[in-house]
Design a protein around this motif. Sequence first.
Motif, PDB file in Angstrom:
ATOM      1  N   PHE A 142       0.850  -1.203   0.000  1.00  0.00           N
ATOM      2  CA  PHE A 142       0.000   0.000   0.000  1.00  0.00           C
ATOM      3  C   PHE A 142       0.882   1.248   0.000  1.00  0.00           C
ATOM      4  N   GLY A 143       0.431   2.271  -0.727  1.00  0.00           N
ATOM      5  CA  GLY A 143       1.115   3.559  -0.647  1.00  0.00           C
ATOM      6  C   GLY A 143       1.633   4.020  -1.994  1.00  0.00           C
ATOM      7  N   THR A 150      -2.405   8.753   2.878  1.00  0.00           N
ATOM      8  CA  THR A 150      -0.988   8.880   2.519  1.00  0.00           C
ATOM      9  C   THR A 150      -0.669  10.334   2.169  1.00  0.00           C
ATOM     10  N   TYR A 170       5.963   3.881  10.817  1.00  0.00           N
ATOM     11  CA  TYR A 170       5.464   2.623  11.399  1.00  0.00           C
ATOM     12  C   TYR A 170       4.276   2.145  10.558  1.00  0.00           C
ATOM     13  N   GLY A 171       4.429   1.004   9.879  1.00  0.00           N
ATOM     14  CA  GLY A 171       3.419   0.547   8.915  1.00  0.00           C
ATOM     15  C   GLY A 171       3.756   1.165   7.572  1.00  0.00           C
ATOM     16  N   CYS A 172       4.988   0.884   7.102  1.00  0.00           N
ATOM     17  CA  CYS A 172       5.550   1.674   5.989  1.00  0.00           C
ATOM     18  C   CYS A 172       4.966   1.313   4.623  1.00  0.00           C
ATOM     19  N   GLY A 173       4.366   0.113   4.447  1.00  0.00           N
ATOM     20  CA  GLY A 173       3.824  -0.254   3.124  1.00  0.00           C
ATOM     21  C   GLY A 173       4.894  -0.129   2.054  1.00  0.00           C
ATOM     22  N   LEU A 177       6.121   7.171   2.955  1.00  0.00           N
ATOM     23  CA  LEU A 177       6.248   8.237   3.963  1.00  0.00           C
ATOM     24  C   LEU A 177       7.710   8.400   4.394  1.00  0.00           C
ATOM     25  N   ASP A 193       7.267  -2.642   9.111  1.00  0.00           N
ATOM     26  CA  ASP A 193       5.946  -3.156   8.735  1.00  0.00           C
ATOM     27  C   ASP A 193       5.867  -4.625   9.171  1.00  0.00           C
ATOM     28  N   ILE A 194       4.643  -5.081   9.506  1.00  0.00           N
ATOM     29  CA  ILE A 194       4.490  -6.500   9.855  1.00  0.00           C
ATOM     30  C   ILE A 194       4.521  -7.383   8.612  1.00  0.00           C
ATOM     31  N   ASN A 231       0.417   5.460   9.404  1.00  0.00           N
ATOM     32  CA  ASN A 231      -0.827   5.470   8.633  1.00  0.00           C
ATOM     33  C   ASN A 231      -1.324   4.032   8.596  1.00  0.00           C
ATOM     34  N   ILE A 232      -2.120   3.644   9.592  1.00  0.00           N
ATOM     35  CA  ILE A 232      -2.581   2.239   9.629  1.00  0.00           C
ATOM     36  C   ILE A 232      -4.118   2.283   9.567  1.00  0.00           C
TER      37      ILE A 232
END
Length: 294
Positions: A142-143, A150, A170-173, A177, A193-194, A231-232
């Motif tokens: 994503f992104g 975003t 945090y949650g960089c896709g 960002l 990111d997970i 951005n989650i």
Amino acid sequence: MYELVLLAPEAAVEMVSDALVALDALSVSVEDADALTPSEQALFGEPGMPAPKAGWNRSRVVALFQTEAEAREAAALLIVQDFFEGCEVLGVQAVVEQDWVRLTQSQFDPVEITPTFWIVPSWHEPPAAAQQVIRLDPGLAFGTGTHPTTRMCLRWTAQQGAQGQRVLDYGCGSGILAIGAAKHGAREIDAVDIDPAAVEATRLNAAANHAQLNAGLPDRALGEYDLVLANILATPLKVLAPLLCSHVRAGGHLVLAGILARQADELREAYAPWVTLSVSDEEDGWILMTAVKA
Ligand SMILES: C[S@@+](CC[C@H](N)C(=O)[O-])C[C@H]1O[C@@H](n2cnc3c(N)ncnc32)[C@H](O)[C@@H]1O
């Protein structure tokens, strides 16, 4: 290729879709049969939460087959099933040959974040006014800059600047960002990111943009940062509140997105033990919430 197009009520849509897969459909897609009419239903869900509904009141189910004979045979087999009651065959039609690469590319134009900061796919030239450019093509993570959440994060970074800052995405896709922070002068950037595919995409996109950053799984986030961007979505953001706040240094900024306007109060409450969140931007029903840590 040929499309078999069906209409199915909510109760039957899952059975019909499963049956089409069992009948060797190459793909099955389901959409709201009432889309773009006054009866269109918006169904919103969040990862980890139960689906709000099994489907729309009436779904348009489209199954792709290699030949017309296969599509018609699938229709004939479905019509006689008990679960097909209430469903309707709308038709079988040839799929017009398309240049899919060109079609996909035509859907991604350069995205303006500010008049001088743009996201530009590799098949476009940057606009003349662009001073900072992120080169990014749509991929698995994503992104792409087309989503308001975003865009609001990137706009915030562009307006506030990140000169010399230590930044956590945090949650960089796709890493967009983090790369945006690099383009605005950040000196040390961790992007986590997970999803391992997102970590890999971030590495590749950072390299393509000559952005120095460390991409990894969430345990790569260490210590305190001048700026933490996340951005989650509202539910994970609430769970992550203590962790994200622990990574913001005193006087540093926390920037949160993925929040619908109606979720502002629940986010404010979840973060109240650590910071006071306020709404800094709004676009298409999504809000950006930010805070400075005392
Ligand atoms: C909406 S995308 C945002 C991508 C990019 N930062 C942007 O602004 O376009 C959210 C990302 O957060 C990741 N994510 C979701 N839950 C997470 C968690 N608990 N910890 C870390 N990353 C998470 C997802 O895998 C996804 O890549």
